[in-house]
Design a protein around this motif. Structure first.
Motif, mmCIF file in Angstrom:
data_model
loop_
_atom_site.group_PDB
_atom_site.id
_atom_site.type_symbol
_atom_site.label_atom_id
_atom_site.label_comp_id
_atom_site.label_asym_id
_atom_site.label_seq_id
_atom_site.Cartn_x
_atom_site.Cartn_y
_atom_site.Cartn_z
ATOM 1 N N VAL A 133 0.749 -1.319 -0.123
ATOM 2 C CA VAL A 133 0.059 0.187 -0.027
ATOM 3 C C VAL A 133 0.951 1.286 0.018
ATOM 4 N N GLN A 134 2.068 1.226 0.693
ATOM 5 C CA GLN A 134 2.916 2.294 0.588
ATOM 6 C C GLN A 134 3.512 2.558 -0.536
ATOM 7 N N PHE A 147 1.839 1.733 -3.595
ATOM 8 C CA PHE A 147 0.946 2.409 -4.311
ATOM 9 C C PHE A 147 1.029 4.052 -4.104
ATOM 10 N N PHE A 148 0.987 4.119 -2.503
ATOM 11 C CA PHE A 148 0.738 5.469 -2.137
ATOM 12 C C PHE A 148 1.779 6.481 -2.692
ATOM 13 N N TYR A 174 1.089 6.227 -6.986
ATOM 14 C CA TYR A 174 -0.231 6.492 -7.483
ATOM 15 C C TYR A 174 -0.474 7.965 -6.702
ATOM 16 N N ALA A 175 -0.498 8.011 -5.573
ATOM 17 C CA ALA A 175 -1.098 9.286 -4.687
ATOM 18 C C ALA A 175 -0.080 10.260 -4.767
ATOM 19 N N MET A 212 -0.519 13.330 -6.880
ATOM 20 C CA MET A 212 -1.514 13.955 -6.687
ATOM 21 C C MET A 212 -1.846 14.930 -5.274
ATOM 22 N N THR A 264 4.385 -4.667 -9.436
ATOM 23 C CA THR A 264 2.681 -4.163 -9.468
ATOM 24 C C THR A 264 2.874 -2.912 -10.011
ATOM 25 N N LEU A 287 -7.538 -3.337 0.256
ATOM 26 C CA LEU A 287 -6.697 -2.655 -0.950
ATOM 27 C C LEU A 287 -7.108 -2.911 -2.253
ATOM 28 N N ALA A 309 -6.644 9.835 -5.052
ATOM 29 C CA ALA A 309 -5.659 8.565 -4.583
ATOM 30 C C ALA A 309 -5.016 8.798 -3.290
ATOM 31 N N PRO A 310 -4.415 10.137 -3.018
ATOM 32 C CA PRO A 310 -3.823 10.553 -1.706
ATOM 33 C C PRO A 310 -4.947 9.990 -0.586
ATOM 34 N N TYR A 317 -5.673 6.065 -0.564
ATOM 35 C CA TYR A 317 -4.432 5.118 0.040
ATOM 36 C C TYR A 317 -4.063 5.417 1.376
#
Lengths: 244, 218
Positions: free
Chosen positions: A72-73, A75-76, A79-80, A83, A171, B170, B184-185, B188
């Motif tokens: 998850v980290q 992906f953060f 992807y995040a 943003m 991934t 997830l 997204a921020p 997640y």
């Protein structure tokens, strides 16, 4: 999906294609590991803060990173982060993997450093003070030379652990061995053989390294006459068990 | 703020799968740890070496590779198709951490038996009695702190099952992100909060286990 059993010709066809990703996988492992080694030091420094609220805050931040999934980290970051208003910017997959996985493991590495420093006996600190060493001298000449060597086997273990976590980067599109194996699978509708190749490559690389680190650890323990660190104790005994 | 109220209920849908996979993995993982730990101490060379092979393969490779491998291999090699994603997810996590934890089981039993075997033999106990009454109770206490740490590791590992299409926390997070990238921020960060809240009781339990293993030991 072709529902027949194991196919050797697929295995030999996929092998060179999967192998092409090994350089990326190893490179990413080394880069992430170096990042974690450096960033781990930041956690060690932060945990030395005397101001209670800040100390408490960083302890919880560390605990938060340690006990939530690295996937998850990752992906953060990938992807995040682009943003996030004001501070965010886009990162390529490789850099995202270094940051995402590196920060996750740096919290563990920071603990290793801390345990090494705490293992230095009280008498050494007192002696350094009694002999009127400056703070810099105290650390460089007394504390660190005693704190670092016992942690080396543990740091080695983390290198192997991280090597096995690195395929998570497939991934987000880092073209390591797992990513290439999956691409081959998607193109040919055969996943079993390329994934077996990936598993074999991991075994061939991580098993000898584990044995090497074990030997190192035993040499260290003899030299420093230190008590075993938990977690690596069991591996050591296994080797002794195998030898007897 | 209104984004959170939209995201939260969607993520909640995934909690059931995450907890199911976690509980399945914990039960099967500890079971594997004890079985493999004892098998590696067996005097029968076939049992011993087969177990050693299992432990070294699962410790020497990556969890994510094992998960994908099982996901594709179960239907091909073993003809299991029905619900193979749940089975692959739980099997991968349990076999992986079971292999790691079997080392703790084995190491603890060896550590205890060094000193206590002779005493138990002197009391005329059979080897089974010796294990059940003397060695095992003391060994379990030694295993507790490490076992606790692996609880949190297993929780973290459950996030991987989203990669084989299981609808855990997830998975829903990824769907929300692909629908609205600018969210997204928040998405997640909330996913991380979800996992952290689930980790808190496990962290507390680990501390309890550590305390229990120290109790009454000089």
């Amino acid at each position: 999906m072709d529902n027949s059993n194991w196919q050797w010709d697929t295995f030999f066809e996929a092998f060179p294609m999967v192998l092409e990703g090994l350089g990326i996988t190893l490179g990413l492992t080394v880069a992430t590991y170096l990042f974690a080694l450096i960033f781990g030091f930041v956690w060690t420094l932060l945990s030395a803060i005397r101001f209670k609220p800040l100390k408490w805050l960083f302890r919880w931040v560390m605990e938060f990173i340690r006990s939530t999934p690295p996937l998850v980290q990752l992906f953060f970051i990938f992807y995040a982060w682009p943003m996030v208003p004001v501070v965010g910017f886009a990162l390529d997959p490789f850099t995202s993997a270094i940051l995402g996985l590196g920060i996750h493991f740096s919290t563990y590495i920071g603990e290793v450093y801390r345990s090494g420093i705490e293992a230095v006996e009280d008498g050494q600190w007192e002696a350094a003070r009694a002999l009127n060493f400056s703070t810099g001298d105290k650390w460089v000449r007394i504390i660190l030379p005693q704190a670092i060597p016992p942690t080396i086997p543990m740091l080695g273990n983390y290198l192997i652990i991280m090597f096995k976590e690195i395929p998570l980067a497939s991934t987000i599109g880092v073209a390591g061995i797992l990513n290439l194996a999956n691409s081959y699978g998607a193109a040919n509708f055969r996943y079993l053989e390329p994934l077996t190749i990936v598993a074999l490559l991991f075994l061939v690389l991580s098993y000898p390294s584990a044995i090497l680190i074990n030997r190192l650890e035993r040499r260290m323990n003899r030299r420093f006459d230190k008590k075993e660190t938990s977690g690596s104790k069991t591996i050591k005994e296994e080797k002794e068990g195998a030898a007897s | 703020m209104n984004a959170i109220s939209e995201i939260f209920p969607v993520l909640m849908q995934g909690i059931g799968i995450t907890i199911q996979v976690l509980i399945g993995s914990i039960i099967l993982g500890y079971l594997m740890a004890f079985i493999a730990g004892f098998c590696r101490l067996s005097k029968n060379p076939i049992i011993k070496y087969l177990t050693t092979f299992y432990v070294e393969v699962f410790r020497g490779t990556s969890l994510i590779v094992q998960l994908f491998w099982l996901y594709y291999a179960l239907p091909i090699l073993f003809g299991i198709d029905l619900g193979s994603d749940y089975l692959a997810g739980v099997l991968a996590i349990a076999l992986n951490y079971g292999a790691y934890m079997s080392e703790i089981v084995r190491g603890s039993i060896l550590a205890v038996s060094k000193g206590q075997t002779e005493a138990a033999t002197a009391l005329n106990m059979s080897s089974f009695q010796r294990m059940r009454l003397v060695i095992f109770p003391q060994a379990v206490r030694m295993m507790l702190p490490e076992f606790g740490n692996y609880l949190i590791q297993m929780l973290k590992a459950t996030s991987l099952v989203s990669l084989i299409g299981m609808t855990d926390i997830l998975y829903y997070g990824d769907i929300l992100r692909s629908n609205n990238l600018s969210q997204a921020p928040t998405v997640y960060f909330l996913v991380l909060i979800f996992y952290f809240i689930m980790a808190l009781p496990l962290i507390w339990l680990t501390k309890k286990m550590e305390a229990a293993s120290k109790k009454g030991v000089a």
